[in-house]
Design an enzyme around this catalytic site. Sequence first.
Site, PDB file in Angstrom:
ATOM      1  N   GLU A 175       0.682  -1.178   0.238  1.00 58.48           N
ATOM      2  CA  GLU A 175       0.274  -0.296  -0.255  1.00 58.48           C
ATOM      3  C   GLU A 175       0.956   1.163  -0.185  1.00 58.48           C
ATOM      4  N   TYR A 177       3.277   2.254   1.586  1.00 55.87           N
ATOM      5  CA  TYR A 177       4.275   2.654   3.462  1.00 55.87           C
ATOM      6  C   TYR A 177       5.594   2.323   3.440  1.00 55.87           C
ATOM      7  N   ARG A 186      10.646   3.911  -7.088  1.00 58.20           N
ATOM      8  CA  ARG A 186       9.267   4.876  -7.473  1.00 58.20           C
ATOM      9  C   ARG A 186       9.707   5.903  -6.271  1.00 58.20           C
ATOM     10  N   ARG A 225       2.036  -8.741   4.502  1.00 60.46           N
ATOM     11  CA  ARG A 225       1.821  -7.637   3.437  1.00 60.46           C
ATOM     12  C   ARG A 225       2.490  -7.561   2.324  1.00 60.46           C
ATOM     13  N   HIS A 263      -1.842   4.245  -1.956  1.00 60.34           N
ATOM     14  CA  HIS A 263      -2.767   4.536  -1.592  1.00 60.34           C
ATOM     15  C   HIS A 263      -3.117   5.702  -3.238  1.00 60.34           C
ATOM     16  N   ALA A 265      -1.968   5.127  -5.777  1.00 60.20           N
ATOM     17  CA  ALA A 265      -2.237   4.982  -6.926  1.00 60.20           C
ATOM     18  C   ALA A 265      -3.764   4.931  -7.759  1.00 60.20           C
ATOM     19  N   GLN A 350     -18.229   5.356   3.308  1.00 56.97           N
ATOM     20  CA  GLN A 350     -19.016   7.341   3.270  1.00 56.97           C
ATOM     21  C   GLN A 350     -18.697   6.600   4.995  1.00 56.97           C
ATOM     22  N   CYS A 352     -16.803   4.380   7.318  1.00 59.68           N
ATOM     23  CA  CYS A 352     -15.514   3.434   6.979  1.00 59.68           C
ATOM     24  C   CYS A 352     -14.009   4.675   7.281  1.00 59.68           C
ATOM     25  N   ARG A 579     -23.748  25.965  -9.813  1.00 59.30           N
ATOM     26  CA  ARG A 579     -22.958  27.385  -9.682  1.00 59.30           C
ATOM     27  C   ARG A 579     -22.186  27.648  -9.355  1.00 59.30           C
ATOM     28  N   LYS A 583     -13.807  23.253  -7.600  1.00 56.23           N
ATOM     29  CA  LYS A 583     -14.022  22.558  -8.623  1.00 56.23           C
ATOM     30  C   LYS A 583     -15.370  21.400  -8.536  1.00 56.23           C
ATOM     31  N   LEU A 675     -28.207  15.369   3.464  1.00 51.23           N
ATOM     32  CA  LEU A 675     -28.956  13.806   3.649  1.00 51.23           C
ATOM     33  C   LEU A 675     -28.080  13.054   3.035  1.00 51.23           C
TER      34      LEU A 675
HETATM   35  P1  FAD Z   1     -36.344   7.358   1.066  1.00 53.87           P
HETATM   36  O1  FAD Z   1     -35.377   6.729   0.798  1.00 53.87           O
HETATM   37  O2  FAD Z   1     -36.884   8.850   0.492  1.00 53.87           O
HETATM   38  O3  FAD Z   1     -38.164   6.958   1.705  1.00 53.87           O
HETATM   39  C1  FAD Z   1     -39.233   7.442   1.368  1.00 53.87           C
HETATM   40  C2  FAD Z   1     -39.918   6.595   2.107  1.00 53.87           C
HETATM   41  O4  FAD Z   1     -41.269   7.240   1.829  1.00 53.87           O
HETATM   42  C3  FAD Z   1     -40.592   6.219   0.071  1.00 53.87           C
HETATM   43  O5  FAD Z   1     -40.424   4.765  -0.395  1.00 53.87           O
HETATM   44  C4  FAD Z   1     -41.685   6.737  -0.726  1.00 53.87           C
HETATM   45  O6  FAD Z   1     -42.244   5.846  -1.155  1.00 53.87           O
HETATM   46  C5  FAD Z   1     -42.266   6.833   0.794  1.00 53.87           C
HETATM   47  N1  FAD Z   1     -42.720   7.599   1.435  1.00 53.87           N
HETATM   48  C6  FAD Z   1     -43.419   9.571   1.118  1.00 53.87           C
HETATM   49  N2  FAD Z   1     -44.573   9.546   1.642  1.00 53.87           N
HETATM   50  C7  FAD Z   1     -45.020   8.815   1.759  1.00 53.87           C
HETATM   51  C8  FAD Z   1     -46.200   8.522   2.387  1.00 53.87           C
HETATM   52  N3  FAD Z   1     -46.639   9.543   2.685  1.00 53.87           N
HETATM   53  N4  FAD Z   1     -47.266   7.783   2.603  1.00 53.87           N
HETATM   54  C9  FAD Z   1     -46.578   6.485   2.143  1.00 53.87           C
HETATM   55  N5  FAD Z   1     -45.260   5.884   1.710  1.00 53.87           N
HETATM   56  C10 FAD Z   1     -44.411   7.294   2.037  1.00 53.87           C
HETATM   57  N6  FAD Z   1     -27.427   7.875  -0.222  1.00 53.87           N
HETATM   58  C11 FAD Z   1     -25.854   7.477   0.524  1.00 53.87           C
HETATM   59  O7  FAD Z   1     -25.858   7.601   1.673  1.00 53.87           O
HETATM   60  N7  FAD Z   1     -24.538   7.512  -0.515  1.00 53.87           N
HETATM   61  C12 FAD Z   1     -25.099   7.174  -2.362  1.00 53.87           C
HETATM   62  O8  FAD Z   1     -24.568   6.558  -2.625  1.00 53.87           O
HETATM   63  C13 FAD Z   1     -26.189   7.464  -2.543  1.00 53.87           C
HETATM   64  N8  FAD Z   1     -26.514   7.311  -3.802  1.00 53.87           N
HETATM   65  C14 FAD Z   1     -27.995   7.461  -4.299  1.00 53.87           C
HETATM   66  C15 FAD Z   1     -27.706   7.576  -5.179  1.00 53.87           C
HETATM   67  C16 FAD Z   1     -29.560   8.248  -6.020  1.00 53.87           C
HETATM   68  C17 FAD Z   1     -29.385   7.533  -7.381  1.00 53.87           C
HETATM   69  C18 FAD Z   1     -30.389   8.962  -4.915  1.00 53.87           C
HETATM   70  C19 FAD Z   1     -31.698   9.400  -5.673  1.00 53.87           C
HETATM   71  C20 FAD Z   1     -30.118   8.608  -3.929  1.00 53.87           C
HETATM   72  C21 FAD Z   1     -29.305   8.431  -2.819  1.00 53.87           C
HETATM   73  N9  FAD Z   1     -28.152   8.111  -2.138  1.00 53.87           N
HETATM   74  C22 FAD Z   1     -27.136   8.500  -1.586  1.00 53.87           C
HETATM   75  C23 FAD Z   1     -29.280   9.434  -0.664  1.00 53.87           C
HETATM   76  C24 FAD Z   1     -30.016   8.228  -0.324  1.00 53.87           C
HETATM   77  O9  FAD Z   1     -30.837   7.016  -1.004  1.00 53.87           O
HETATM   78  C25 FAD Z   1     -30.994   8.621   0.788  1.00 53.87           C
HETATM   79  O10 FAD Z   1     -30.603   9.590   1.363  1.00 53.87           O
HETATM   80  C26 FAD Z   1     -32.122   7.886   1.739  1.00 53.87           C
HETATM   81  O11 FAD Z   1     -32.660   6.301   1.066  1.00 53.87           O
HETATM   82  C27 FAD Z   1     -33.210   8.572   2.384  1.00 53.87           C
HETATM   83  O12 FAD Z   1     -33.638   7.849   2.758  1.00 53.87           O
HETATM   84  P2  FAD Z   1     -35.287   7.732   3.337  1.00 53.87           P
HETATM   85  O13 FAD Z   1     -35.527   6.822   4.617  1.00 53.87           O
HETATM   86  O14 FAD Z   1     -35.465   9.237   4.469  1.00 53.87           O
HETATM   87  O15 FAD Z   1     -35.435   8.479   2.520  1.00 53.87           O
HETATM   88  P1  NAP Z   2     -26.217  17.588  -3.641  1.00 52.77           P
HETATM   89  O1  NAP Z   2     -25.737  16.638  -3.116  1.00 52.77           O
HETATM   90  O2  NAP Z   2     -26.937  18.486  -2.193  1.00 52.77           O
HETATM   91  O3  NAP Z   2     -26.053  18.758  -4.697  1.00 52.77           O
HETATM   92  C1  NAP Z   2     -27.561  19.240  -5.275  1.00 52.77           C
HETATM   93  C2  NAP Z   2     -26.588  19.794  -6.415  1.00 52.77           C
HETATM   94  O4  NAP Z   2     -27.273  20.902  -6.665  1.00 52.77           O
HETATM   95  C3  NAP Z   2     -25.369  20.709  -5.876  1.00 52.77           C
HETATM   96  O5  NAP Z   2     -24.261  20.519  -6.766  1.00 52.77           O
HETATM   97  C4  NAP Z   2     -25.872  22.099  -6.106  1.00 52.77           C
HETATM   98  O6  NAP Z   2     -25.308  22.728  -6.934  1.00 52.77           O
HETATM   99  C5  NAP Z   2     -27.002  22.265  -6.807  1.00 52.77           C
HETATM  100  N1  NAP Z   2     -27.898  23.093  -6.530  1.00 52.77           N
HETATM  101  C6  NAP Z   2     -28.805  22.986  -4.944  1.00 52.77           C
HETATM  102  N2  NAP Z   2     -29.993  24.101  -5.484  1.00 52.77           N
HETATM  103  C7  NAP Z   2     -29.871  24.297  -7.208  1.00 52.77           C
HETATM  104  C8  NAP Z   2     -30.797  25.564  -7.112  1.00 52.77           C
HETATM  105  N3  NAP Z   2     -31.215  25.872  -6.585  1.00 52.77           N
HETATM  106  N4  NAP Z   2     -30.306  25.898  -8.659  1.00 52.77           N
HETATM  107  C9  NAP Z   2     -29.458  24.593  -9.193  1.00 52.77           C
HETATM  108  N5  NAP Z   2     -28.459  23.927  -8.883  1.00 52.77           N
HETATM  109  C10 NAP Z   2     -29.014  24.245  -7.198  1.00 52.77           C
HETATM  110  O7  NAP Z   2     -27.767  16.138  -3.065  1.00 52.77           O
HETATM  111  P2  NAP Z   2     -27.863  15.685  -4.148  1.00 52.77           P
HETATM  112  O8  NAP Z   2     -27.101  15.622  -5.426  1.00 52.77           O
HETATM  113  O9  NAP Z   2     -29.360  15.639  -4.463  1.00 52.77           O
HETATM  114  O10 NAP Z   2     -27.603  14.214  -3.347  1.00 52.77           O
HETATM  115  C11 NAP Z   2     -28.365  13.889  -2.144  1.00 52.77           C
HETATM  116  C12 NAP Z   2     -28.030  13.057  -1.256  1.00 52.77           C
HETATM  117  O11 NAP Z   2     -27.491  11.947  -1.677  1.00 52.77           O
HETATM  118  C13 NAP Z   2     -26.537  13.721  -0.672  1.00 52.77           C
HETATM  119  O12 NAP Z   2     -26.228  14.233   0.114  1.00 52.77           O
HETATM  120  C14 NAP Z   2     -25.637  13.102  -1.260  1.00 52.77           C
HETATM  121  O13 NAP Z   2     -24.182  12.943   0.069  1.00 52.77           O
HETATM  122  C15 NAP Z   2     -26.201  11.936  -1.307  1.00 52.77           C
HETATM  123  N6  NAP Z   2     -25.338  10.769  -2.199  1.00 52.77           N
HETATM  124  C16 NAP Z   2     -24.143  10.345  -2.225  1.00 52.77           C
HETATM  125  C17 NAP Z   2     -23.555   9.943  -3.488  1.00 52.77           C
HETATM  126  C18 NAP Z   2     -22.349   8.868  -2.830  1.00 52.77           C
HETATM  127  O14 NAP Z   2     -21.744   7.865  -4.054  1.00 52.77           O
HETATM  128  N7  NAP Z   2     -21.651   8.732  -1.428  1.00 52.77           N
HETATM  129  C19 NAP Z   2     -25.238   9.752  -4.659  1.00 52.77           C
HETATM  130  C20 NAP Z   2     -26.179   9.724  -4.309  1.00 52.77           C
HETATM  131  C21 NAP Z   2     -26.240  10.570  -3.700  1.00 52.77           C
HETATM  132  P3  NAP Z   2     -24.467  25.172  -7.016  1.00 52.77           P
HETATM  133  O15 NAP Z   2     -25.077  24.935  -5.697  1.00 52.77           O
HETATM  134  O16 NAP Z   2     -23.605  24.502  -6.974  1.00 52.77           O
HETATM  135  O17 NAP Z   2     -25.342  24.357  -7.845  1.00 52.77           O
HETATM  136 FE1  SF4 Z   3     -19.687   1.689   3.097  1.00 49.25          FE
HETATM  137 FE2  SF4 Z   3     -17.267   0.683   4.513  1.00 49.25          FE
HETATM  138 FE3  SF4 Z   3     -19.304  -0.106   5.622  1.00 49.25          FE
HETATM  139 FE4  SF4 Z   3     -18.682  -1.510   3.487  1.00 49.25          FE
HETATM  140  S1  SF4 Z   3     -18.040  -1.142   5.555  1.00 49.25           S
HETATM  141  S2  SF4 Z   3     -21.037  -0.910   3.966  1.00 49.25           S
HETATM  142  S3  SF4 Z   3     -18.198   0.731   2.665  1.00 49.25           S
HETATM  143  S4  SF4 Z   3     -19.954   2.071   5.177  1.00 49.25           S
END
Ligand code: FAD
Ligand code: NAP
Ligand code: SF4
Length: 691
Positions: A175, A177, A186, A225, A263, A265, A350, A352, A579, A583, A675
């Site tokens: 890794e 070290y 290197r 290792r 690390h 790489a 996320q 770990c 906006r 980066k 969130l």
């Molecule tokens: P939600 O997942 O939004 O669940 C809410 C649920 O409530 C839904 O199933 C909805 O149908 C239900 N609901 C709402 N209102 C009602 C009602 N009145 N009656 C019955 N049911 C209802 N997070 C990460 O940490 N890592 C990631 O890599 C990551 N990748 C993501 C990629 C994508 C494309 C998306 C969209 C999200 C990603 N997230 C990621 C974000 C993560 O999924 C959310 O933070 C998480 O799902 C939030 O959990 P929650 O339970 O609060 O809400």
């Molecule tokens: P986010 O990470 O908060 O990104 C929102 C994006 O929208 C930002 O780029 C922001 O950048 C832009 N934005 C915000 N308000 C805006 C406005 N009024 N007009 C135009 N642009 C606006 O939210 P998300 O992408 O919806 O993800 C939601 C959550 O899921 C995040 O907290 C994230 O941690 C999680 N998630 C994680 C992963 C992962 O790989 N770990 C993957 C997917 C989702 P500017 O304000 O600069 O434009």
């Molecule tokens: Fe994600 Fe780390 Fe948990 Fe695996 S051990 S699910 S990589 S936080």
Amino acid sequence: MTNNDTQQTNSAFPHLLAPLDLGFTTLANRTLMGSMHTGLEEEKGGFDKLAAFYEARAKGGVGLIVTGGISPNARGRLTPLGCELSKFWHVNKHKKITRAVHQYPTKICLQLLHAGRYSYHPFSFAPSKVKSPINPFTPSAMSVRQIKGTIRDFAHSASLAQKAGYDGVEIMGSEGYLINQFSCVRVNKRTDEWGGSVENRMRLAIDIVKAVRAKVGEKFIIIFRQSMLDLVDGGNSWQDVVTMTKAVEAAGATLINTGIGWHEARVPTISTSVPRAAFTWITEKMKQEVSIPLVTTNRINTPEVAEEVLSRGHADVVSMARPFLADAEFVKKAIENKSDEINTCIACNQACLDHVFQQKRASCLVNPTACYETELTFEKAKRNKRIAVVGAGPAGLAFSVYAAQRGHKVEIFDRASEIGGQFNFAKQVPGKEEFYETIRYFNKQISLLDIKVHLSTEATVDDLTNSGFDEIVIATGILPRKLDIKGIEHEKVKSYLDVLRDKQPIGKNVAIIGAGGIGFDVAVFLAEEHEKSPLVNDKAQWLKNWGVDQNYQNNGALLDKSTGANIEKTPRNIHLLQRKSTKVGKGLGKTTGWIHRATLHKNGVKMLAGVSYKKIDDNGLTIEIDGKEQVLAVDHVIICAGQESQRGLYHQLEKSKGAEQGLHLIGGAKVAAELDAKRAIRQAAELAAII
Ligand code: FAD
Ligand code: NAP
Ligand code: SF4
């Protein structure tokens, strides 16, 4: 596997669960919990928590645990206050760990790690004065006296580990070290007997193994290792790696563990987009060269994958680290043929690695009790309550499972036709297929814990207040943010739900507004939509795409830049916009953001920062950057601009006279800003622990 070893043949995992006889001691099975720094090593009172952390994994049946890296001296510490084992008074706290683990048949080795130029402090040293690209501190070049002193420190530290009750040590030689810095040109530019030829460059490693063996005797495990793939320019050739590994074996090592990549790489080695078991071929290659047992590693996260690797003869032992954060009972469940009950590591990093790199305590996104074994506990409830949970996303599901484990009677309502909430969209993204596993885990727990689930059901105030529930938990998540841009109602405009959930057809020219996690995911989804088969199934292609040479023609096992990594770019023309003038992708995960950016670069996605959005019309999206207007002639504009809490139902319940029950709000429904599932699940667990 010998006849004596086949006592587990009734099991679905006969190779994984077979014992391993090391001559003077026997491992109960072929699982090794790989070294993970947790942050508890440096916390006040952290060793009590660390003992509980390791004890839970020993109780769960791990064969051999390797601790997080501990330095043999002060200069080798990773951080200024990093943990070291060099004095007699350090021994007692380690005894807490070994005593806790040895209540079970598990063995435990202490990892000796000298960080060399990866030490994050001004006193770092290395074979030569060559700065690492991932550390602001420039190391000084070690004198011969310092080299010899370091070898003595390793041996002394190993003898202290033996006194503390460890079954052995792992010497960290990979890794990037210190030992790895010596073994590769290197960083090793020396012209004395510690540099130049491979014999000179590997001298530090061999002298350390010999000195440790001389100090601890024959009946003490020494794992080395070995960096089998350096994955950096100036890394070793395969011949050098073989020469060194054979010398390590001859010097007295008991087991050789596999190290993949420095690390620094630029090849992903453990993130979720890395195919499962993508690197075990290199351990298999080494098996033809040495005769002591070999451990293989990286992205092995289920007993099925581990069993396949072992049954194909790729290695003798499988190292898994993060899977044991995600589920301490991984081995126990495999032994009981209940692998579908395992909470699978989704390789998100996320909670770990991202935490460790931010000097925060490690935990696990899918298992918030990891490293909190003494703090976040789920005692049986004094009174079993009837609890309604609205929302079957990660927050609602995690709450329901933990609350049901405590004895509460839980019912879940979700308007969707399946559980999982937003994880159902995340799992669609190429390289995020592991998210299926979390939904599978929750489905299984729901059936085991007899949780009633009402799908396709919009929960109403009446239902919730008139059905005898003692508590109501609102986990209704979020709604995508609506934007106020001229032309936002134009038919070109789509939300990420239209793309990921509804699979609406999307044109060749696309602009994505918002470059957060979801903006990146949508860009990857659209860029890789043309791929016929998911890359996850084609390891060889994936390795080639990232420039890894399975034929090991060049040092470091990297493809020649002129021939390698020539991936087919997406036929789409994608713009990812934000906006902020920072980066693009700066806010992504510490250890994974660069992978997302590199993936989009490889696909030719254009990432623009400092954008203001002017209008959307038939011509496309008009934007302004640095005062200059331009029209992006796109077919579609996808909005990924963050989210807002969905808590209409919560407010109705607050106002409802009938709602005398406890009312709680968790996950995205509580706070949408920043969130992620890590916060949603932890919040849910903390409520379930006290409700
Ligand atoms: P939600 O997942 O939004 O669940 C809410 C649920 O409530 C839904 O199933 C909805 O149908 C239900 N609901 C709402 N209102 C009602 C009602 N009145 N009656 C019955 N049911 C209802 N997070 C990460 O940490 N890592 C990631 O890599 C990551 N990748 C993501 C990629 C994508 C494309 C998306 C969209 C999200 C990603 N997230 C990621 C974000 C993560 O999924 C959310 O933070 C998480 O799902 C939030 O959990 P929650 O339970 O609060 O809400
Ligand atoms: P986010 O990470 O908060 O990104 C929102 C994006 O929208 C930002 O780029 C922001 O950048 C832009 N934005 C915000 N308000 C805006 C406005 N009024 N007009 C135009 N642009 C606006 O939210 P998300 O992408 O919806 O993800 C939601 C959550 O899921 C995040 O907290 C994230 O941690 C999680 N998630 C994680 C992963 C992962 O790989 N770990 C993957 C997917 C989702 P500017 O304000 O600069 O434009
Ligand atoms: Fe994600 Fe780390 Fe948990 Fe695996 S051990 S699910 S990589 S936080």
